[in-house]
Enzyme design. Structure first.
Site, PDB file in Angstrom:
ATOM      1  N   GLY A 159     -56.387 -22.946 -35.344  1.00 11.49           N
ATOM      2  CA  GLY A 159     -55.903 -23.870 -34.406  1.00 11.49           C
ATOM      3  C   GLY A 159     -55.772 -25.254 -33.305  1.00 11.49           C
ATOM      4  O   GLY A 159     -56.358 -24.088 -32.300  1.00 11.49           O
TER       5      GLY A 159
ATOM      6  N   GLU B 252     -58.947 -44.274 -42.359  1.00 14.87           N
ATOM      7  CA  GLU B 252     -60.395 -43.838 -42.142  1.00 14.87           C
ATOM      8  C   GLU B 252     -60.920 -43.307 -43.265  1.00 14.87           C
ATOM      9  O   GLU B 252     -61.797 -43.883 -43.047  1.00 14.87           O
ATOM     10  CB  GLU B 252     -60.039 -42.781 -41.166  1.00 14.87           C
ATOM     11  CG  GLU B 252     -60.186 -42.952 -39.809  1.00 14.87           C
ATOM     12  CD  GLU B 252     -59.710 -42.114 -39.000  1.00 14.87           C
ATOM     13  OE1 GLU B 252     -59.563 -42.107 -36.971  1.00 14.87           O
ATOM     14  OE2 GLU B 252     -59.570 -40.954 -39.053  1.00 14.87           O
TER      15      GLU B 252
ATOM     16  N   ASP C 297     -48.072 -28.269 -34.676  1.00 14.11           N
ATOM     17  CA  ASP C 297     -47.601 -28.872 -35.392  1.00 14.11           C
ATOM     18  C   ASP C 297     -45.459 -28.477 -35.618  1.00 14.11           C
ATOM     19  O   ASP C 297     -45.293 -29.402 -35.838  1.00 14.11           O
ATOM     20  CB  ASP C 297     -48.097 -29.374 -36.364  1.00 14.11           C
ATOM     21  CG  ASP C 297     -49.427 -29.968 -36.213  1.00 14.11           C
ATOM     22  OD1 ASP C 297     -49.420 -31.111 -35.244  1.00 14.11           O
ATOM     23  OD2 ASP C 297     -50.030 -30.351 -37.232  1.00 14.11           O
TER      24      ASP C 297
ATOM     25  N   GLN D 233     -53.764 -33.689 -29.391  1.00 21.45           N
ATOM     26  CA  GLN D 233     -52.755 -33.793 -28.349  1.00 21.45           C
ATOM     27  C   GLN D 233     -52.310 -32.986 -27.705  1.00 21.45           C
ATOM     28  O   GLN D 233     -51.850 -32.259 -26.951  1.00 21.45           O
ATOM     29  CB  GLN D 233     -53.208 -35.081 -27.574  1.00 21.45           C
ATOM     30  CG  GLN D 233     -54.545 -35.846 -27.271  1.00 21.45           C
ATOM     31  CD  GLN D 233     -54.574 -34.898 -26.479  1.00 21.45           C
ATOM     32  OE1 GLN D 233     -54.192 -34.600 -25.024  1.00 21.45           O
ATOM     33  NE2 GLN D 233     -56.693 -34.533 -26.387  1.00 21.45           N
TER      34      GLN D 233
END
Length: 434
Positions: free
Chosen positions: A17, A174, A305, A323
């Site tokens: 990732g 979104e 994460d 970020q």
């Protein structure tokens, strides 16, 4: 795994990732042997998964082959596998394709959907953390409309075109905006024999405001944008169950829906083998120090994460976003090189560059450290940042051209049922293992 022996120390990275790719790039052509493991052979640009789910983009435009990222790296290897366990005593990982010794281990497994222990919701709702899951959502949405055209039962038809999004963070907001735009400009043309005005988009938030990680100004602006698009927002309501037909809440409010998308929370995608004391309960994140070292291990690191670095500013760990993951990966790559050369490692300090969310055409909200703004300028900033962040020139070009076409034509040509996700019946979902 068929990894050759090397005189250089071996670094094993679990996960391709944002965090894993960031550290891999920093270790390019160093005096190290690096092995990158992932269960997919591609890197996914997760912020645009919702556009795949709603037909705005094809899956290939937000994915990039991991082997292409590392193809010019010396003594660098990729293996397609899932890691089952970490054997810290013998310094090896145990995977589906074999075991592998490490000198340094980097855990960058990311996150997965958190259903907070509710197995029935997990079984019946849809999640959107991977490309296959996004394609499943796209197929289910379109299949429900095809079924709605056929049914004569008004109650069933309404449930088929009633969408419920649980969780009003950036993903939920979104996705709600994208569905509202489909209702406004596309679905009424595709299904002229359906009363598209009956389509509902419900956004449920357990707290008192949407986008609660952003400023109150941006939260209020986003809510106004969504309401203007026809999205129904339900605040201070918590979903307690979903049986495949009816959503129950902690209030008198219920929903009948064939499409429930769960964006209410995430948790670390943990790997077995670490001491239980290293894990933060309920969210399954790994406790790390300021150098991203896992508690009790000098040569095991966790980033992104999955890592929980508790600081004064971030007592529950850094935000589970791209970020922090990229910044931790970049610094860890530098620190591993320092460690090899017996130099002192640098502590991690997160630089918050801001956050943003797009609601729809010409509508977005942006929070920068000193400024908060919304509207069309925020929308252009959102597009520029996401285009710049994509890996590969081709992906950037394809996404940009798709956005230009969609803007001019007010269309989404990716509304194709390529891989069916069909229910056996209205109330019985089939679950794809991905």
């Amino acid at each position: 795994m068929n990894i050759p022996s090397s005189n250089n120390p071996r670094v094993v990275i679990i996960g391709g990732g944002f965090a894993g790719i960031a550290v891999a790039k920093k270790l390019k052509n160093q005096k190290l042997q690096v092995v990158l493991l992932d269960k997919h052979n591609y890197h996914t640009f997760q912020p645009l998964l919702y556009q795949v789910a709603t037909g705005g983009l094809e899956a290939g435009s937000i994915a990039y082959p991991i082997r292409k990222v590392i193809q010019e790296y010396k003594d660098f290897y990729f293996r397609l596998t899932s890691v089952k366990e970490i054997d810290t005593k013998n310094q090896k990982i145990i995977s589906e394709i074999g075991d592998l010794h490490y000198d340094y281990l980097v855990i960058a497994t990311g996150s997965k959907t958190n259903y907070f222990g509710n197995k029935e919701i997990e079984r019946n709702a849809m999640s959107m953390k991977t490309i296959p899951q996004s394609l499943n959502i796209r197929s289910l949405i379109l299949e429900n409309f095809e079924q709605a055209v056929l049914t004569k039962d008004e109650t069933e038809r309404n449930a088929l075109i009633n969408f419920v999004l649980v969780g009003a963070g950036p993903t939920g907001v979104e996705l709600a905006g994208a569905l509202a735009e489909m209702k406004k400009a596309i679905l009424q043309k595709d299904y002229p024999d359906l009363d598209i005005d009956m389509m509902q988009i419900n956004l449920i938030q357990s707290g008192d405001r949407i986008l609660n990680t952003m400023s109150e100004k941006s939260s209020a602006e986003a809510e106004k944008f969504l309401l203007d698009l026809g999205v129904k927002i339900w605040k201070n309501i918590r979903v307690t169950n979903y049986d495949g037909r009816t959503i129950s809440t902690n209030s008198d409010v219920t929903f009948d829906s064939a499409t429930v998308i769960w964006t209410a929370g995430v948790q670390g995608a943990k790997v077995a083998g670490l001491d239980a004391k290293s894990l933060v309960e309920k969210v399954d994140r790994i406790r790390v120090n300021q150098f991203n070292q896992v508690q009790g291990h000098d040569n095991i690191f966790a980033i992104g994460d999955i890592a929980s670095m508790e600081t004064e500013l971030y007592p529950q760990g850094h935000p589970m976003m791209a970020q922090p993951a990229m910044q931790q990966g970049k610094l860890l790559g530098e620190n591993l090189i320092r460690s090899i050369h017996k130099h002192t490692m640098k502590p991690f300090e997160y630089t918050d560059k801001g956050s943003m969310a797009t609601i729809g055409r010409n509508l977005a909200v942006v929070d920068l450290p000193r400024f908060h703004f919304s509207g069309i300028f925020a929308w252009f900033v959102w597009m520029f940042v996401h285009l710049f962040s994509l890996i590969g020139f081709k992906n950037k070009a394809v996404v940009f051209l798709n956005w230009v076409y969609n803007y001019i034509k007010f269309d989404r040509e990716g509304r194709l049922i390529i891989r069916p996700f069909k229910k056996k019946s209205f109330t019985t979902f089939t679950s794809d293992e991905i």
